[in-house]
Design an enzyme around this catalytic site. Structure first.
Site, PDB file in Angstrom:
ATOM      1  CD  GLU A 162      -2.957  -0.985   2.363  1.00 48.59           C
ATOM      2  OE1 GLU A 162      -2.864  -0.049   3.171  1.00 48.59           O
ATOM      3  OE2 GLU A 162      -3.890  -1.806   2.380  1.00 48.59           O
ATOM      4  CD  GLU A 360      -3.295  -5.942   4.031  1.00 52.36           C
ATOM      5  OE1 GLU A 360      -4.096  -5.116   4.528  1.00 52.36           O
ATOM      6  OE2 GLU A 360      -2.072  -5.775   4.016  1.00 52.36           O
TER       7      GLU A 360
END
Ligand code: BGP
Length: 458
Positions: A162, A360
């Site tokens: 991320e 995720e």
């Protein structure tokens, strides 16, 4: 109905070094910031209060096995391996990661390794962090060292987790150190992160390792409030800023022209060097990890921008609260299961259907003890959450999307940045006092799903 998944589908979960290991001497920005502003962290709980993976890795891997994981992602701590970021390698860290990797492989759990999951060594931040190209080079050296040390046994590498989050948190919205609010600096950090990623990919290719390299991006599909052109344009710009600023360079090898033009017109572009374009083109990946938690709903702005205020992405859109949206109230995130399908279809139709997986997805819930029945957390809401997302994932696969697996955030309840232990995400409950681990109902459900490579749902 039975939802069956392709053979060799990756079932597992993700975690990160800083959030789980503990027992670390190399200082990160998180340690530094916590020492100065503990009030920024939920209940004043800092990054050294972890689920003690450093001590308990062996029994934790047994638990992964019990959950029928065939794969597991965690990260290497740059600050543990090279405490000052650029100097000597710490042999104890090498031993630790060797043991973890070997044990995972021995247990039939494929290790997926991330190189950077928000944990900048403080010595590197003192040089300016991602604003400084020397840190980009230090990261490339660190990546190369990891490939040399572990690349014979780790076949799935991720340069960053991320990468937009440290940009947002550290340079736009004040929820990560160094708590700067300055778009141009944010753009520089984002740009240098892409360069760092590309240098790591280059090093990996040059080493002719047996595995593959990718990146993990949190993709937040941008939905306009309406099909009115002003709303659609607002959603397009949000998509450019938050998704395509990383997605396009890593999959297409270049930035979207309209993002570059937009930032140029507001004089927000970072300083570029002539050779950067070539480097970015070399950074194309083999495998994309997609973290999906929530959609982004936007509408056009109703009010004029204050030209004296800091330049922000929100100059171009407003966030839209859709009436009736389903919320996870603890985290304040909308739950929108079809988003996972929309992401996969977008990748299929606009990015050449790359190899990808859900790296995720998860649901953080507060005070889960209230759901204990016969000593076990009965988290039916989490089973619902996962199975709903999986049905949309299944639909994507059946329509040709190249999605190879599903990893949950996370395996054991862990420390979550500024939220510390407020919201729990794990398949396994962690008792913070005793460090005792107890499998939740969702852990059992997931283990059965992984074992059968399928699940039943009405
Ligand atoms: C992702 C991160 C994880 C994890 C998760 C849950 O953004 O990759 O590190 O923390 O989100 O979010 P949070 O901990 O902020 O609730």
């Amino acid at each position: 109905m039975k939802y069956a998944f392709p053979d060799n589908f990756w079932w597992g979960s993700a975690s990160s070094a800083l959030q789980t290991e503990g027992a670390r001497e190399g200082e990160t920005t998180w340690d530094y910031w916590f020492a100065r502003e503990p009030n920024r962290f939920h209940n004043g709980v800092g990054p050294q209060q972890t689920s003690t993976f450093y001590q308990n890795w062996k029994t934790d891997i047994q638990l992964l096995k019990q959950l029928n994981h065939n794969s597991f992602r965690t990260s290497i701590s740059w600050a543990r391996l090279i405490p000052d970021g650029i100097g000597e390698v710490n042999p104890e860290a090498v031993d630790f990661y060797n043991q973890v990797i070997d044990e995972l492989n021995e247990q039939g759990i494929t290790p997926f390794i991330t190189l950077f999951h928000f944990d900048m060594p403080m010595a590197m931040q003192e040089l300016g962090g991602w604003e400084n190209r020397d840190v980009v080079d230090a990261y490339a050296r660190y990546a190369q060292i990891c490939f040399e040390l572990f690349g014979d046994r780790v076949l799935h590498w991720f340069t960053f987790n991320e990468p937009i989050v440290p940009v947002e948190g550290g340079y736009l919205y004040d929820f990560h150190y160094p708590n700067v609010v300055d778009f141009r600096r944010a753009a520089t950090v984002a740009y240098h992160t892409v360069l760092a990623h590309a240098k790591a990919v280059q090093a990996y290719r040059a080493g002719h390792y047996a595995g593959e390299i990718g990146i993990v991006l949190n993709l937040t599909p941008s939905y306009p409030r309406s099909q009115n052109p002003a709303d659609v344009k607002a959603a397009h710009i949000a998509d450019l800023m938050f998704n395509r600023s990383f997605l396009d360079p890593v999959l297409r090898g270049e930035y979207p022209a309209d993002l570059v033009a937009l930032l140029k017109s507001y004089d927000q572009l970072p300083a570029c060097k002539p050779e950067d374009g070539f480097l970015i083109a070399e950074g194309k990946i083999d495998l994309l990890g997609v973290n999906y938690y929530q959609p982004r709903r936007v509408k056009c702005r109703d009010s004029a921008v204050n030209p004296q205020a800091p330049f922000m992405p929100e100059w171009f859109f407003d966030n839209y609260e859709m009436p009736g949206r389903k919320m996870n109230p603890y985290r304040g995130w909308e739950i929108y299961e079809p988003g996972i399908y929309d992401i996969l279809v977008n990748l299929r139709d606009n990015y050449g259907n790359p190899r990808c997986f859900i790296s995720e997805n998860g649901m953080g819930v507060e005070n889960e003890q209230r759901f204990i029945e016969n000593g076990q957390i009965n988290d039916q809401y989490r089973i619902e959450f996962i199975s709903e997302h999986l049905t949309w994932l299944h639909k994507g696969i059946s329509e040709g999307c190249n999605c190879l697996g599903y990893h949950m955030w996370t395996f054991i309840d862990n420390w979550s940045w500024c939220n510390a232990y407020k919201n729990r995400y794990g398949f396994i409950q962690l008792d913070l006092e005793t460090q005792q681990r107890t499998i939740k109902k969702s852990g059992e459900w997931f283990a059965a799903t992984a074992l059968n490579n399928s699940f039943e749902k009405e």
